[in-house]
Write a protein that holds these residues in place. Structure first.
Motif, PDB file in Angstrom:
ATOM      1  N   VAL A  32       0.856  -1.181  -0.071  1.00  0.00           N
ATOM      2  CA  VAL A  32      -0.028  -0.163  -0.035  1.00  0.00           C
ATOM      3  C   VAL A  32       0.828   1.123  -0.157  1.00  0.00           C
ATOM      4  O   VAL A  32       1.960   1.150   0.267  1.00  0.00           O
ATOM      5  CB  VAL A  32      -0.911   0.134   1.146  1.00  0.00           C
ATOM      6  CG1 VAL A  32      -1.900  -1.090   1.070  1.00  0.00           C
ATOM      7  CG2 VAL A  32      -0.121  -0.067   2.552  1.00  0.00           C
ATOM      8  N   ASP A  33       0.379   2.528  -0.426  1.00  0.00           N
ATOM      9  CA  ASP A  33       1.222   3.677  -0.081  1.00  0.00           C
ATOM     10  C   ASP A  33       1.406   3.949   1.005  1.00  0.00           C
ATOM     11  O   ASP A  33       2.541   4.490   1.510  1.00  0.00           O
ATOM     12  CB  ASP A  33       0.475   4.770  -0.816  1.00  0.00           C
ATOM     13  CG  ASP A  33       0.139   4.497  -2.478  1.00  0.00           C
ATOM     14  OD1 ASP A  33       1.244   4.169  -2.993  1.00  0.00           O
ATOM     15  OD2 ASP A  33      -0.735   4.461  -2.764  1.00  0.00           O
ATOM     16  N   ALA A  34       0.512   3.709   2.094  1.00  0.00           N
ATOM     17  CA  ALA A  34       1.090   4.305   3.509  1.00  0.00           C
ATOM     18  C   ALA A  34       0.209   3.137   4.403  1.00  0.00           C
ATOM     19  O   ALA A  34      -1.093   2.689   3.988  1.00  0.00           O
ATOM     20  CB  ALA A  34       0.279   5.495   3.518  1.00  0.00           C
ATOM     21  N   GLU A  35       0.658   3.035   5.471  1.00  0.00           N
ATOM     22  CA  GLU A  35      -0.056   2.538   6.555  1.00  0.00           C
ATOM     23  C   GLU A  35      -0.237   3.499   7.659  1.00  0.00           C
ATOM     24  O   GLU A  35       0.679   3.957   8.406  1.00  0.00           O
ATOM     25  CB  GLU A  35       0.935   1.563   7.397  1.00  0.00           C
ATOM     26  CG  GLU A  35       1.314  -0.063   6.448  1.00  0.00           C
ATOM     27  CD  GLU A  35       2.252  -0.709   7.173  1.00  0.00           C
ATOM     28  OE1 GLU A  35       2.287  -1.304   7.988  1.00  0.00           O
ATOM     29  OE2 GLU A  35       3.513  -0.453   6.611  1.00  0.00           O
ATOM     30  N   LEU A  36      -1.541   3.864   7.718  1.00  0.00           N
ATOM     31  CA  LEU A  36      -2.055   5.045   8.583  1.00  0.00           C
ATOM     32  C   LEU A  36      -2.870   4.619   9.664  1.00  0.00           C
ATOM     33  O   LEU A  36      -3.614   3.832   9.715  1.00  0.00           O
ATOM     34  CB  LEU A  36      -3.145   5.719   7.812  1.00  0.00           C
ATOM     35  CG  LEU A  36      -3.720   6.950   8.344  1.00  0.00           C
ATOM     36  CD1 LEU A  36      -2.550   8.039   8.721  1.00  0.00           C
ATOM     37  CD2 LEU A  36      -4.552   7.728   7.388  1.00  0.00           C
ATOM     38  N   ILE A  37      -2.368   4.831  10.941  1.00  0.00           N
ATOM     39  CA  ILE A  37      -2.980   4.438  12.054  1.00  0.00           C
ATOM     40  C   ILE A  37      -3.725   5.941  12.591  1.00  0.00           C
ATOM     41  O   ILE A  37      -3.197   6.714  12.812  1.00  0.00           O
ATOM     42  CB  ILE A  37      -2.121   3.871  13.194  1.00  0.00           C
ATOM     43  CG1 ILE A  37      -1.940   2.683  12.712  1.00  0.00           C
ATOM     44  CG2 ILE A  37      -2.786   3.802  14.575  1.00  0.00           C
ATOM     45  CD1 ILE A  37      -0.681   1.799  13.658  1.00  0.00           C
ATOM     46  N   LEU A  38      -4.959   5.815  13.105  1.00  0.00           N
ATOM     47  CA  LEU A  38      -5.681   6.972  13.565  1.00  0.00           C
ATOM     48  C   LEU A  38      -6.014   6.765  14.989  1.00  0.00           C
ATOM     49  O   LEU A  38      -6.575   5.671  15.369  1.00  0.00           O
ATOM     50  CB  LEU A  38      -6.932   7.069  12.987  1.00  0.00           C
ATOM     51  CG  LEU A  38      -7.057   7.265  11.455  1.00  0.00           C
ATOM     52  CD1 LEU A  38      -8.578   7.261  10.655  1.00  0.00           C
ATOM     53  CD2 LEU A  38      -6.205   8.464  10.851  1.00  0.00           C
ATOM     54  N   ALA A  39      -5.325   7.469  15.902  1.00  0.00           N
ATOM     55  CA  ALA A  39      -5.501   7.317  17.191  1.00  0.00           C
ATOM     56  C   ALA A  39      -6.530   8.662  18.036  1.00  0.00           C
ATOM     57  O   ALA A  39      -5.799   9.721  17.789  1.00  0.00           O
ATOM     58  CB  ALA A  39      -3.873   7.519  17.743  1.00  0.00           C
ATOM     59  N   ILE A  40      -7.367   8.352  18.531  1.00  0.00           N
ATOM     60  CA  ILE A  40      -8.332   9.342  19.120  1.00  0.00           C
ATOM     61  C   ILE A  40      -8.210   9.371  20.628  1.00  0.00           C
ATOM     62  O   ILE A  40      -8.671   8.402  21.251  1.00  0.00           O
ATOM     63  CB  ILE A  40      -9.853   9.250  18.345  1.00  0.00           C
ATOM     64  CG1 ILE A  40      -9.638   8.984  17.023  1.00  0.00           C
ATOM     65  CG2 ILE A  40     -10.783  10.204  18.974  1.00  0.00           C
ATOM     66  CD1 ILE A  40     -11.071   8.618  16.335  1.00  0.00           C
ATOM     67  N   ASP A  41      -8.182  10.586  21.110  1.00  0.00           N
ATOM     68  CA  ASP A  41      -8.025  10.897  22.453  1.00  0.00           C
ATOM     69  C   ASP A  41      -9.658  10.669  22.997  1.00  0.00           C
ATOM     70  O   ASP A  41     -10.656  11.623  22.707  1.00  0.00           O
ATOM     71  CB  ASP A  41      -7.703  12.336  22.701  1.00  0.00           C
ATOM     72  CG  ASP A  41      -7.472  12.767  24.099  1.00  0.00           C
ATOM     73  OD1 ASP A  41      -7.839  12.024  25.073  1.00  0.00           O
ATOM     74  OD2 ASP A  41      -7.256  14.085  24.422  1.00  0.00           O
ATOM     75  N   VAL A  42      -9.608   9.958  24.073  1.00  0.00           N
ATOM     76  CA  VAL A  42     -11.062   9.715  24.792  1.00  0.00           C
ATOM     77  C   VAL A  42     -10.939  10.081  26.316  1.00  0.00           C
ATOM     78  O   VAL A  42     -11.605   9.293  27.169  1.00  0.00           O
ATOM     79  CB  VAL A  42     -11.828   8.568  24.393  1.00  0.00           C
ATOM     80  CG1 VAL A  42     -12.382   8.524  22.839  1.00  0.00           C
ATOM     81  CG2 VAL A  42     -11.086   7.369  24.503  1.00  0.00           C
ATOM     82  N   PHE A  84      -8.214   3.676  16.635  1.00  0.00           N
ATOM     83  CA  PHE A  84      -8.294   3.197  17.950  1.00  0.00           C
ATOM     84  C   PHE A  84      -8.474   4.423  18.723  1.00  0.00           C
ATOM     85  O   PHE A  84      -8.111   5.520  18.484  1.00  0.00           O
ATOM     86  CB  PHE A  84      -7.125   2.383  18.543  1.00  0.00           C
ATOM     87  CG  PHE A  84      -5.954   2.933  18.762  1.00  0.00           C
ATOM     88  CD1 PHE A  84      -5.522   3.540  20.129  1.00  0.00           C
ATOM     89  CD2 PHE A  84      -4.922   2.827  17.964  1.00  0.00           C
ATOM     90  CE1 PHE A  84      -4.242   4.156  20.448  1.00  0.00           C
ATOM     91  CE2 PHE A  84      -3.491   3.763  18.005  1.00  0.00           C
ATOM     92  CZ  PHE A  84      -3.174   4.280  19.335  1.00  0.00           C
ATOM     93  N   THR A  85      -8.953   4.167  19.890  1.00  0.00           N
ATOM     94  CA  THR A  85      -9.310   5.478  20.659  1.00  0.00           C
ATOM     95  C   THR A  85      -8.108   5.025  22.186  1.00  0.00           C
ATOM     96  O   THR A  85      -7.759   4.075  22.426  1.00  0.00           O
ATOM     97  CB  THR A  85     -10.664   5.348  21.306  1.00  0.00           C
ATOM     98  OG1 THR A  85     -11.100   4.249  22.059  1.00  0.00           O
ATOM     99  CG2 THR A  85     -11.553   5.975  20.329  1.00  0.00           C
TER     100      THR A  85
END
Length: 254
Positions: A32-42, A84-85
């Motif tokens: 893939v072009d990028a491995e992107l992880i989204l991490a959200i503050d809860v 993930f949160t």
């Protein structure tokens, strides 16, 4: 040897790569072009309405035509992504597992998974814990990207778990780019003195080649900020020209 390493070493006569071992089995990761992880503050500074604003913002980003064009405009035309949160050092929750996004249908499935994910908030703010969790997720990724990017959003400073500088150094040594989305609708946490959240994220959180920070001036600006941020993170070389004039800090107001 990973695809990222092959690209760097191609001029040194590297001809092929062995299989990567994952979970005790030989597997060939999907490029893939990028491995992107989204991490959200809860953490506890995020109330229910703000939490919903964050989740709705990430879901709408994957329904945005500009974001999809950025994803499809790369050399491969797809990214691997998960979400993930996080809050306390031991409180991370994987809400959307690794998925390949390369067209409108897969982007919509990812957005729908965010819509369906539970909304739970916890206590403290452990950015270091979030980074440690991201490292584990990269170790389990079924993809091989030319870039690995951690997208971490929040409205506070590290106050739980390990020291942030050591964990951040580990991520940067591993070649992971850390970008930030700081929401500055509150005064900095008690005891932080004159340090402003924007400065903290810029100096202590983000890092790596081409890393940048988006500042959302209040949760009302979060939706636009996250769309702009993801489009910039996954942009291929052609699309990257749209963001060439932006500096390391990009501010978004209502």
């Amino acid at each position: 040897m990973q695809r990222r390493q092959l690209m760097r070493l191609s001029g040194a006569g590297v001809l092929c790569a062995p299989l990567t071992i994952r979970h005790g089995r030989a597997a060939t990761p999907e490029p893939v072009d990028a491995e992107l992880i989204l991490a959200i503050d809860v953490s506890r500074s995020i109330d229910a309405e703000e939490h919903e604003t964050q989740m709705r913002g990430y879901a709408s980003a994957f329904r945005d035509p500009d974001v999809l064009r950025s994803i499809m405009g790369g050399e491969i035309g797809a990214i691997g992504c998960c979400l993930f949160t996080w809050s306390d050092s031991d409180s991370q929750e994987d809400l959307v597992t690794w998925a390949r996004i390369g067209d409108a249908a897969s982007a919509e499935r990812f957005a729908a998974a965010i819509d369906a994910a539970p909304r739970r908030t916890w206590s403290y703010t452990s950015i270091s814990g979030a980074m440690e969790h991201a490292l584990r997720l990269y170790g389990r990724s079924p993809f091989e990207g030319t870039r690995r990017v951690l997208d971490i959003s929040g409205d506070g400073m590290n106050n739980s778990g390990r020291r942030l500088d050591g964990v951040r150094a580990t991520m940067l040594d591993a070649g992971i780019i850390v970008n930030g989305l700081a929401v500055v609708d509150r005064a900095p946490a008690a005891g932080s003195g004159a340090v402003v959240l924007e400065d903290y994220y810029r100096d202590e959180v983000i890092g790596g080649p081409g890393s940048f920070l988006v500042v959302a001036e209040g949760f009302e600006a979060f939706d636009r900020a996250v769309r702009r941020k993801i489009a910039r993170e996954v942009a291929g070389r052609e699309q990257a020209r749209r963001f060439a004039g932006l500096g390391r800090v990009d501010r978004m107001a209502v």
